[in-house]
Design a protein around this motif. Structure first.
Motif, PDB file in Angstrom:
ATOM      1  N   ARG A  39       0.790  -1.203   0.021  1.00  0.00           N
ATOM      2  CA  ARG A  39      -0.040   0.038  -0.063  1.00  0.00           C
ATOM      3  C   ARG A  39       0.892   1.184   0.062  1.00  0.00           C
ATOM      4  NH1 ARG A  39      -4.473  -0.739   4.476  1.00  0.00           N
ATOM      5  NH2 ARG A  39      -5.332   1.170   3.475  1.00  0.00           N
ATOM      6  N   SER A  40       0.207   2.193  -0.441  1.00  0.00           N
ATOM      7  CA  SER A  40       0.881   3.725  -0.485  1.00  0.00           C
ATOM      8  C   SER A  40       1.070   4.361   0.975  1.00  0.00           C
ATOM      9  CB  SER A  40       0.352   4.617  -1.457  1.00  0.00           C
ATOM     10  OG  SER A  40      -1.207   4.973  -0.735  1.00  0.00           O
ATOM     11  N   GLY A  41       1.765   5.495   1.044  1.00  0.00           N
ATOM     12  CA  GLY A  41       1.808   5.987   2.290  1.00  0.00           C
ATOM     13  C   GLY A  41       3.020   5.763   3.141  1.00  0.00           C
ATOM     14  N   VAL A  42       4.207   5.190   2.355  1.00  0.00           N
ATOM     15  CA  VAL A  42       5.111   5.030   2.992  1.00  0.00           C
ATOM     16  C   VAL A  42       6.374   5.666   2.082  1.00  0.00           C
ATOM     17  CG1 VAL A  42       7.018   3.085   3.899  1.00  0.00           C
ATOM     18  CG2 VAL A  42       4.402   2.778   3.872  1.00  0.00           C
ATOM     19  N   SER A  43       7.397   6.242   2.591  1.00  0.00           N
ATOM     20  CA  SER A  43       8.602   6.795   1.788  1.00  0.00           C
ATOM     21  C   SER A  43       9.526   5.848   1.161  1.00  0.00           C
ATOM     22  CB  SER A  43       9.348   7.656   2.633  1.00  0.00           C
ATOM     23  OG  SER A  43      10.030   7.012   3.635  1.00  0.00           O
ATOM     24  N   ASP A  44      10.047   5.930   0.086  1.00  0.00           N
ATOM     25  CA  ASP A  44      10.921   5.030  -0.430  1.00  0.00           C
ATOM     26  C   ASP A  44      12.006   4.387   0.501  1.00  0.00           C
ATOM     27  OD1 ASP A  44       9.441   5.284  -2.742  1.00  0.00           O
ATOM     28  OD2 ASP A  44      10.723   6.940  -3.734  1.00  0.00           O
ATOM     29  N   ASP A  45      12.631   5.334   1.185  1.00  0.00           N
ATOM     30  CA  ASP A  45      13.857   4.852   2.091  1.00  0.00           C
ATOM     31  C   ASP A  45      13.031   4.033   3.330  1.00  0.00           C
ATOM     32  OD1 ASP A  45      15.392   6.594   0.541  1.00  0.00           O
ATOM     33  OD2 ASP A  45      15.577   8.236   1.911  1.00  0.00           O
ATOM     34  N   THR A  46      12.161   4.522   3.741  1.00  0.00           N
ATOM     35  CA  THR A  46      11.514   3.331   4.899  1.00  0.00           C
ATOM     36  C   THR A  46      11.008   2.131   4.188  1.00  0.00           C
ATOM     37  OG1 THR A  46      10.674   5.507   6.042  1.00  0.00           O
ATOM     38  CG2 THR A  46       9.634   3.345   6.597  1.00  0.00           C
ATOM     39  N   ARG A  47      10.527   2.258   3.096  1.00  0.00           N
ATOM     40  CA  ARG A  47      10.192   0.953   2.268  1.00  0.00           C
ATOM     41  C   ARG A  47      11.192   0.000   2.208  1.00  0.00           C
ATOM     42  NH1 ARG A  47       5.222  -0.400  -0.106  1.00  0.00           N
ATOM     43  NH2 ARG A  47       4.917   1.786   0.041  1.00  0.00           N
ATOM     44  N   ALA A  48      12.097   0.662   1.610  1.00  0.00           N
ATOM     45  CA  ALA A  48      13.356  -0.131   1.338  1.00  0.00           C
ATOM     46  C   ALA A  48      13.959  -0.644   2.588  1.00  0.00           C
ATOM     47  CB  ALA A  48      14.485   0.741   0.658  1.00  0.00           C
ATOM     48  N   ARG A  49      14.217   0.138   3.739  1.00  0.00           N
ATOM     49  CA  ARG A  49      14.517  -0.329   5.137  1.00  0.00           C
ATOM     50  C   ARG A  49      13.769  -1.583   5.659  1.00  0.00           C
ATOM     51  NH1 ARG A  49      14.717   4.201   7.350  1.00  0.00           N
ATOM     52  NH2 ARG A  49      13.068   3.934   9.069  1.00  0.00           N
ATOM     53  N   VAL A  50      12.457  -1.374   5.418  1.00  0.00           N
ATOM     54  CA  VAL A  50      11.632  -2.508   5.875  1.00  0.00           C
ATOM     55  C   VAL A  50      11.747  -3.682   5.258  1.00  0.00           C
ATOM     56  CG1 VAL A  50       9.072  -3.216   6.243  1.00  0.00           C
ATOM     57  CG2 VAL A  50      10.045  -1.000   6.958  1.00  0.00           C
ATOM     58  N   GLU A  51      11.721  -3.529   3.950  1.00  0.00           N
ATOM     59  CA  GLU A  51      11.797  -4.746   2.832  1.00  0.00           C
ATOM     60  C   GLU A  51      13.224  -5.517   3.278  1.00  0.00           C
ATOM     61  OE1 GLU A  51      11.082  -3.003  -1.008  1.00  0.00           O
ATOM     62  OE2 GLU A  51       8.890  -3.288  -1.004  1.00  0.00           O
ATOM     63  N   GLU A  52      14.100  -4.458   3.268  1.00  0.00           N
ATOM     64  CA  GLU A  52      15.343  -5.212   3.572  1.00  0.00           C
ATOM     65  C   GLU A  52      15.465  -6.219   4.778  1.00  0.00           C
ATOM     66  OE1 GLU A  52      19.391  -6.272   5.117  1.00  0.00           O
ATOM     67  OE2 GLU A  52      18.190  -4.855   6.018  1.00  0.00           O
ATOM     68  N   LEU A  53      14.864  -5.719   5.909  1.00  0.00           N
ATOM     69  CA  LEU A  53      14.702  -6.639   7.236  1.00  0.00           C
ATOM     70  C   LEU A  53      13.767  -7.769   7.000  1.00  0.00           C
ATOM     71  CD1 LEU A  53      14.517  -3.660   9.604  1.00  0.00           C
ATOM     72  CD2 LEU A  53      16.437  -5.268   9.484  1.00  0.00           C
ATOM     73  N   ILE A  54      12.562  -7.663   6.200  1.00  0.00           N
ATOM     74  CA  ILE A  54      11.639  -8.517   5.889  1.00  0.00           C
ATOM     75  C   ILE A  54      12.501  -9.794   5.237  1.00  0.00           C
ATOM     76  CG2 ILE A  54       9.819  -9.363   4.407  1.00  0.00           C
ATOM     77  CD1 ILE A  54       8.599  -6.522   5.046  1.00  0.00           C
ATOM     78  N   HIS A  55      13.484  -9.423   4.131  1.00  0.00           N
ATOM     79  CA  HIS A  55      14.035 -10.295   3.621  1.00  0.00           C
ATOM     80  C   HIS A  55      15.224 -10.968   4.445  1.00  0.00           C
ATOM     81  CE1 HIS A  55      12.113  -9.666  -0.136  1.00  0.00           C
ATOM     82  NE2 HIS A  55      12.621  -8.407  -0.336  1.00  0.00           N
TER      83      HIS A  55
END
Length: 364
Positions: free
Chosen positions: A63-79
């Motif tokens: 979903r939208s509403g998340v900055s690119d930097d934050t999204r990238a940081r969260v996705e990195e931890l998820i992976h």
């Protein structure tokens, strides 16, 4: 109507993923404290990324509403931690989506959906998205509720269809007003045959100058117009462009078109309209011009909404079985939701002509 507000089904939660454990080959995100849990949860991802749980949920759900930097940081931890969102079961709910709830036939559709839903022991939630082009959060709300299936009246954009498909939520388009890909499930009516039957009725009464007030270039309007043209050609009568007016499907626009047609020296002796609301506009125009229905003018509508049997004189119209169509659409959507093989994903329910007192032979 049985409604099922979102609160009744409880808030969506993401339980711990007990099958996924953090890798021991990567350093702990929080340093040497060594207090990483044995099972990675959405809360652990949020704390490690320094964000809220809803933010991680937005990333997980695309979903939208998340900055690119934050999204990238969260996705990195998820992976990194191998987190996988557990599958979430769908609610015991059918969601019926209207673009506009003001139409006179909305009640008939809701009645049919409720009938099928009650038989299948599921709840019904009615939503109004607004016209196409409104913010994407509307379909996001539906996706978040995880209904068993979605019934969309008239239209469902390609983007909305893709979002529902991505979440495994089956859908059916009810009475589509635009061309759909072959694999999109829909339920409609035999609009061409309805237009043909209405026009044949007027021809059999002896009318030769038959006008049509048509609608926008939606498939169902074009089909009704094609049925009208086919009946005239079949009877050896010309299809006169001057007797065909395309306008919106409202009483006001039907009134305006009828005023023009009926003010001509060679006015038509009969008018067929693309829907009942336009026909009511024809009634108004006829009264203003001192014309009597059906003595001076015969009128045929399309849809057969309940109100047209109460007007004076009661309207002859093509009966579109809205409640039956809604039952069929609901059953199809629920079958798709159960993963059943269906014989066909596109259904057309037969229309019939309901003859009342607004049609009669012409005077001459």
């Amino acid at each position: 109507m049985t409604t099922a507000p979102g609160e009744r089904w409880g808030k969506a939660t993401v339980p711990d993923n007990r099958s996924a454990t953090p890798s021991t080959e990567e350093p702990d995100e929080r340093g040497a404290r060594g207090d990483r849990p044995a099972a990675v949860t959405i809360a652990y991802i949020a704390e490690s990324a320094g964000v809220s749980v809803p933010t991680v949920s937005k990333v997980l759900n695309g979903r939208s509403g998340v900055s690119d930097d934050t999204r990238a940081r969260v996705e990195e931890l998820i992976h990194r931690y191998g987190y996988r969102k557990p599958p979430k079961s769908r609610s015991n709910l059918v969601e019926l989506v209207f673009r506009e709830l003001e139409s006179m036939w909305a009640v008939e559709i809701i009645r049919g959906v409720e009938r099928a839903a009650r038989r299948n022991r599921v709840g019904v939630l009615v939503s109004e998205f607004g016209l196409q082009g409104t913010p994407a959060r509307t379909i996001d709300d539906t996706v978040g509720r995880r209904p068993q299936c979605v019934l969309s009246v008239a239209q469902l954009s390609e983007e909305e269809r893709d979002q529902l498909k991505a979440k495994g939520i089956p859908f059916v388009v009810f009475d589509p007003n635009e061309d759909l890909p072959d694999d999109v499930p829909f339920v409609g009516a035999t609009n061409w045959r309805g237009g043909q039957a209405a026009t044949r009725h007027l021809i059999e009464l002896g009318h030769r100058r038959i006008a049509m007030i048509s609608g926008p270039d939606h498939p169902f309007c074009l089909a009704r117009l094609a049925g009208y043209s086919s009946a005239l050609t079949e009877a050896g009568l010309p299809v006169e462009p001057d007797l065909v007016v395309k306008t919106l499907l409202t009483r006001e626009d039907g009134h305006k078109a009828a005023r023009d047609l009926l003010s001509r020296p060679d006015r038509p002796s009969a008018v067929f309209t693309a829907n009942d609301m336009q026909a009511l506009g024809v009634y108004q125009a006829a009264r203003e011009l001192g014309l009597s229905i059906p003595a001076d003018l015969s009128v045929v509508g399309f849809d057969d909404v309940p109100a047209v049997s109460w007007v004076d004189p009661p309207l002859t119209t093509v009966h579109q079985p809205l409640a039956e169509m809604a039952v069929a659409a609901t059953e199809l959507a629920l079958a798709l939701g159960r993963g059943e093989d269906v014989p066909q994903v596109g259904l057309e329910i037969a229309t019939t002509l309901t003859v009342r007192e607004s049609t009669a032979p012409p005077k001459d």
